[in-house]
Design an enzyme around this catalytic site. Structure first.
Site, PDB file in Angstrom:
ATOM      1  N   ASP A  18      -6.870   4.145   6.848  1.00 52.72           N
ATOM      2  CA  ASP A  18      -7.687   3.006   6.413  1.00 52.72           C
ATOM      3  C   ASP A  18      -8.929   2.850   7.287  1.00 52.72           C
ATOM      4  O   ASP A  18      -8.906   3.149   8.478  1.00 52.72           O
ATOM      5  CB  ASP A  18      -6.842   1.727   6.465  1.00 52.72           C
ATOM      6  CG  ASP A  18      -7.486   0.596   5.683  1.00 52.72           C
ATOM      7  OD1 ASP A  18      -8.187   0.876   4.682  1.00 52.72           O
ATOM      8  OD2 ASP A  18      -7.290  -0.571   6.065  1.00 52.72           O
ATOM      9  N   GLY A  19     -10.001   2.367   6.678  1.00 58.12           N
ATOM     10  CA  GLY A  19     -11.196   2.021   7.443  1.00 58.12           C
ATOM     11  C   GLY A  19     -12.446   2.820   7.091  1.00 58.12           C
ATOM     12  O   GLY A  19     -13.473   2.674   7.757  1.00 58.12           O
ATOM     13  N   GLY A  21     -14.453   2.553   4.484  1.00 59.15           N
ATOM     14  CA  GLY A  21     -15.530   1.696   3.981  1.00 59.15           C
ATOM     15  C   GLY A  21     -16.242   0.985   5.124  1.00 59.15           C
ATOM     16  O   GLY A  21     -17.475   0.941   5.188  1.00 59.15           O
ATOM     17  N   TRP A  23     -16.342   1.888   8.226  1.00 60.77           N
ATOM     18  CA  TRP A  23     -17.048   2.883   9.045  1.00 60.77           C
ATOM     19  C   TRP A  23     -18.459   3.095   8.503  1.00 60.77           C
ATOM     20  O   TRP A  23     -19.438   3.133   9.254  1.00 60.77           O
ATOM     21  CB  TRP A  23     -16.259   4.192   9.029  1.00 60.77           C
ATOM     22  CG  TRP A  23     -16.752   5.248   9.964  1.00 60.77           C
ATOM     23  CD1 TRP A  23     -16.330   5.474  11.246  1.00 60.77           C
ATOM     24  CD2 TRP A  23     -17.762   6.237   9.696  1.00 60.77           C
ATOM     25  NE1 TRP A  23     -17.011   6.544  11.780  1.00 60.77           N
ATOM     26  CE2 TRP A  23     -17.898   7.030  10.857  1.00 60.77           C
ATOM     27  CE3 TRP A  23     -18.563   6.536   8.586  1.00 60.77           C
ATOM     28  CZ2 TRP A  23     -18.792   8.099  10.945  1.00 60.77           C
ATOM     29  CZ3 TRP A  23     -19.454   7.593   8.673  1.00 60.77           C
ATOM     30  CH2 TRP A  23     -19.561   8.357   9.846  1.00 60.77           C
ATOM     31  N   ARG A  31     -20.138   3.362   0.891  1.00 60.81           N
ATOM     32  CA  ARG A  31     -18.731   3.645   1.199  1.00 60.81           C
ATOM     33  C   ARG A  31     -18.381   5.123   1.028  1.00 60.81           C
ATOM     34  O   ARG A  31     -17.509   5.649   1.719  1.00 60.81           O
ATOM     35  CB  ARG A  31     -17.823   2.787   0.310  1.00 60.81           C
ATOM     36  CG  ARG A  31     -17.989   1.292   0.550  1.00 60.81           C
ATOM     37  CD  ARG A  31     -17.114   0.495  -0.419  1.00 60.81           C
ATOM     38  NE  ARG A  31     -15.716   0.802  -0.231  1.00 60.81           N
ATOM     39  CZ  ARG A  31     -14.923   0.180   0.653  1.00 60.81           C
ATOM     40  NH1 ARG A  31     -15.394  -0.799   1.385  1.00 60.81           N
ATOM     41  NH2 ARG A  31     -13.663   0.521   0.762  1.00 60.81           N
ATOM     42  N   SER A  63      -4.146   4.749  -3.391  1.00 64.25           N
ATOM     43  CA  SER A  63      -3.017   3.969  -3.910  1.00 64.25           C
ATOM     44  C   SER A  63      -3.196   3.709  -5.399  1.00 64.25           C
ATOM     45  O   SER A  63      -4.297   3.813  -5.946  1.00 64.25           O
ATOM     46  CB  SER A  63      -2.901   2.637  -3.154  1.00 64.25           C
ATOM     47  OG  SER A  63      -3.911   1.736  -3.578  1.00 64.25           O
ATOM     48  N   ASN A  66      -5.773   1.276  -5.839  1.00 63.41           N
ATOM     49  CA  ASN A  66      -7.168   1.684  -5.572  1.00 63.41           C
ATOM     50  C   ASN A  66      -7.938   2.037  -6.840  1.00 63.41           C
ATOM     51  O   ASN A  66      -9.172   2.091  -6.835  1.00 63.41           O
ATOM     52  CB  ASN A  66      -7.224   2.867  -4.595  1.00 63.41           C
ATOM     53  CG  ASN A  66      -6.847   2.523  -3.165  1.00 63.41           C
ATOM     54  OD1 ASN A  66      -6.344   3.368  -2.422  1.00 63.41           O
ATOM     55  ND2 ASN A  66      -7.086   1.283  -2.744  1.00 63.41           N
ATOM     56  N   TRP A  67      -7.236   2.261  -7.962  1.00 61.31           N
ATOM     57  CA  TRP A  67      -7.944   2.548  -9.230  1.00 61.31           C
ATOM     58  C   TRP A  67      -8.842   1.377  -9.629  1.00 61.31           C
ATOM     59  O   TRP A  67      -9.813   1.568 -10.370  1.00 61.31           O
ATOM     60  CB  TRP A  67      -6.955   2.811 -10.378  1.00 61.31           C
ATOM     61  CG  TRP A  67      -6.222   4.115 -10.295  1.00 61.31           C
ATOM     62  CD1 TRP A  67      -4.882   4.265 -10.069  1.00 61.31           C
ATOM     63  CD2 TRP A  67      -6.759   5.436 -10.453  1.00 61.31           C
ATOM     64  NE1 TRP A  67      -4.566   5.611 -10.058  1.00 61.31           N
ATOM     65  CE2 TRP A  67      -5.691   6.346 -10.304  1.00 61.31           C
ATOM     66  CE3 TRP A  67      -8.034   5.950 -10.707  1.00 61.31           C
ATOM     67  CZ2 TRP A  67      -5.856   7.725 -10.387  1.00 61.31           C
ATOM     68  CZ3 TRP A  67      -8.201   7.325 -10.788  1.00 61.31           C
ATOM     69  CH2 TRP A  67      -7.121   8.194 -10.636  1.00 61.31           C
ATOM     70  N   ARG A 186      -0.965   3.287  10.981  1.00 60.28           N
ATOM     71  CA  ARG A 186      -2.051   2.744  10.159  1.00 60.28           C
ATOM     72  C   ARG A 186      -3.290   2.595  11.028  1.00 60.28           C
ATOM     73  O   ARG A 186      -3.251   1.937  12.066  1.00 60.28           O
ATOM     74  CB  ARG A 186      -1.708   1.388   9.539  1.00 60.28           C
ATOM     75  CG  ARG A 186      -2.868   0.901   8.645  1.00 60.28           C
ATOM     76  CD  ARG A 186      -2.606  -0.401   7.929  1.00 60.28           C
ATOM     77  NE  ARG A 186      -3.714  -0.693   7.021  1.00 60.28           N
ATOM     78  CZ  ARG A 186      -3.597  -1.131   5.781  1.00 60.28           C
ATOM     79  NH1 ARG A 186      -2.415  -1.357   5.271  1.00 60.28           N
ATOM     80  NH2 ARG A 186      -4.671  -1.367   5.041  1.00 60.28           N
TER      81      ARG A 186
HETATM   82  C1  IPE Z   1      -4.282   1.368   1.817  1.00 61.79           C
HETATM   83  O1  IPE Z   1      -5.522   0.911   2.121  1.00 61.79           O
HETATM   84  C2  IPE Z   1      -4.384   2.534   0.867  1.00 61.79           C
HETATM   85  C3  IPE Z   1      -4.837   3.783   1.422  1.00 61.79           C
HETATM   86  C4  IPE Z   1      -5.111   4.004   2.673  1.00 61.79           C
HETATM   87  C5  IPE Z   1      -4.964   4.847   0.479  1.00 61.79           C
HETATM   88  P1  IPE Z   1      -6.231  -0.261   1.301  1.00 61.79           P
HETATM   89  O2  IPE Z   1      -7.550  -0.459   1.917  1.00 61.79           O
HETATM   90  O3  IPE Z   1      -6.212   0.066  -0.156  1.00 61.79           O
HETATM   91  O4  IPE Z   1      -5.250  -1.474   1.541  1.00 61.79           O
HETATM   92  P2  IPE Z   1      -5.571  -3.036   1.677  1.00 61.79           P
HETATM   93  O5  IPE Z   1      -6.425  -3.414   0.495  1.00 61.79           O
HETATM   94  O6  IPE Z   1      -6.300  -3.221   2.973  1.00 61.79           O
HETATM   95  O7  IPE Z   1      -4.244  -3.703   1.701  1.00 61.79           O
HETATM   96  C1  IPE Z   2      -9.216   3.939   3.160  1.00 62.55           C
HETATM   97  O1  IPE Z   2     -10.408   3.350   3.530  1.00 62.55           O
HETATM   98  C2  IPE Z   2      -9.404   4.953   2.052  1.00 62.55           C
HETATM   99  C3  IPE Z   2      -8.853   4.505   0.762  1.00 62.55           C
HETATM  100  C4  IPE Z   2      -8.196   3.410   0.555  1.00 62.55           C
HETATM  101  C5  IPE Z   2      -9.078   5.386  -0.351  1.00 62.55           C
HETATM  102  P1  IPE Z   2     -10.974   2.077   2.762  1.00 62.55           P
HETATM  103  O2  IPE Z   2     -11.838   2.561   1.651  1.00 62.55           O
HETATM  104  O3  IPE Z   2      -9.891   1.171   2.355  1.00 62.55           O
HETATM  105  O4  IPE Z   2     -11.861   1.434   3.894  1.00 62.55           O
HETATM  106  P2  IPE Z   2     -11.957  -0.094   4.305  1.00 62.55           P
HETATM  107  O5  IPE Z   2     -10.566  -0.566   4.564  1.00 62.55           O
HETATM  108  O6  IPE Z   2     -12.592  -0.807   3.157  1.00 62.55           O
HETATM  109  O7  IPE Z   2     -12.792  -0.093   5.522  1.00 62.55           O
HETATM  110 MG    MG Z   3      -8.972  -0.410   3.291  1.00 63.48          MG
END
Ligand code: IPE
Ligand code: IPE
Ligand code: MG
Length: 258
Positions: A18-19, A21, A23, A31, A63, A66-67, A186
């Site tokens: 995670d992270g 976006g 970054w 993103r 996930s 995420n769709w 995580r």
């Molecule tokens: C979890 O991250 C899913 C993945 C890393 C693929 P998300 O960014 O989707 O989760 P939330 O929204 O912070 O719970």
């Molecule tokens: C995790 O990073 C990658 C996916 C969930 C696909 P994010 O895209 O959730 O990044 P943040 O949490 O918004 O920084």
């Molecule tokens: Mg995230």
């Protein structure tokens, strides 16, 4: 770099990457750039895990939820996934890595399936490490699927209701064919699970790191594993007996050496 003990490695490590976006946002970029750097961190981490000798690594890449992100971001992620599979093919096959995928794979676009499916088949016999990509994955969805399968068996009279046990459910979960996760990491600073490996998490050790996924380095993986190795897993039992019963020590939990 934190010292990692070779004989007490977690067999199965899961990572909630995670992270990405944030970054990119910190750099005033879109993103998609964060996801591109995230893919580079995936490469580094797979290599580091293989070097350490982990048996299984499960990466939460996308996930089921995420769709619902903007179409442009979803498209960029799918393209990066395809690129990753194309560029890493040689490394995966050359290093004895078995590539697996879990989740609602039917939702993935054809351009991804066209590279994912052959690589899964080609790497099927590899035994050094299983790399599982969780794609369109949801822990609740996986549990519901397993429940449906067993309910169908019961309705057809092939099993009894008493056969619906924790082990029977587990047997229907592709995320656990490599065993329960021992350690789940995580990145990105949030202290939550976000629908990852829910059923298998029952006794996993959790490790939360503030580092954003694109910055995740080999040393961060080592730090997580070193932390795991300092813990005592009890699985609901009592602390392990002391190594030297004659020695007087306070009634604390025996530490596993690193
Ligand atoms: C979890 O991250 C899913 C993945 C890393 C693929 P998300 O960014 O989707 O989760 P939330 O929204 O912070 O719970
Ligand atoms: C995790 O990073 C990658 C996916 C969930 C696909 P994010 O895209 O959730 O990044 P943040 O949490 O918004 O920084
Ligand atoms: Mg995230």
């Amino acid at each position: 770099m934190p010292l990692v003990e070779a004989r007490n490695l977690p067999a199965h490590v899961g990572i909630i990457m995670d992270g990405n976006g944030r970054w990119a946002q910190q750099r005033g970029k879109g993103r998609a750039l964060g996801h591109r750097e995230g893919a580079a961190a995936v490469r580094r981490t797979v290599r580091a895990a293989r070097r350490l000798g982990l048996r299984a690594l499960t990466l939460y890449a996308f996930s089921e939820q995420n769709w619902a992100r903007p179409e442009e971001e979803v498209d960029a992620l799918m393209e990066l996934l395809r690129d990753f599979l194309l560029t890493e093919r040689g490394e995966i096959l050359g290093n004895g890595i078995r590539l697996n995928a879990i989740g609602n794979l039917g939702r993935l676009p054809g351009l991804v399936r066209a590279v994912l499916d052959p690589l899964r088949r080609e790497s099927e016999g590899n035994e050094q490490m299983t790399l599982t990509l969780a794609l369109s994955y949801g822990g609740r969805e996986e549990i519901a699927h397993a429940a449906r399968v067993l309910a169908g068996e019961a309705a057809a009279g092939r099993i009894d209701l008493d056969d619906i046990t924790p082990d029977a459910l587990r047997a229907q979960m592709p995320s656990l064919t490599v065993g329960d996760p021992d350690l789940v990491i995580r990145t990105g600073g949030e202290r939550r699970i976000s629908n990852f490996l829910l059923y298998g998490l029952a006794y996993a050790e959790l490790y939360f790191a503030d580092v954003l996924w694109p910055d995740f380095a080999e040393a961060d993986l080592h730090a997580a594993i070193a932390s795991y190795q300092r813990r005592e897993r009890r699985f609901g039992l009592v602390p392990a007996p002391r190594e030297e019963p004659s020695e007087r020590r306070p009634a604390s939990i025996t530490r596993i050496a690193i």
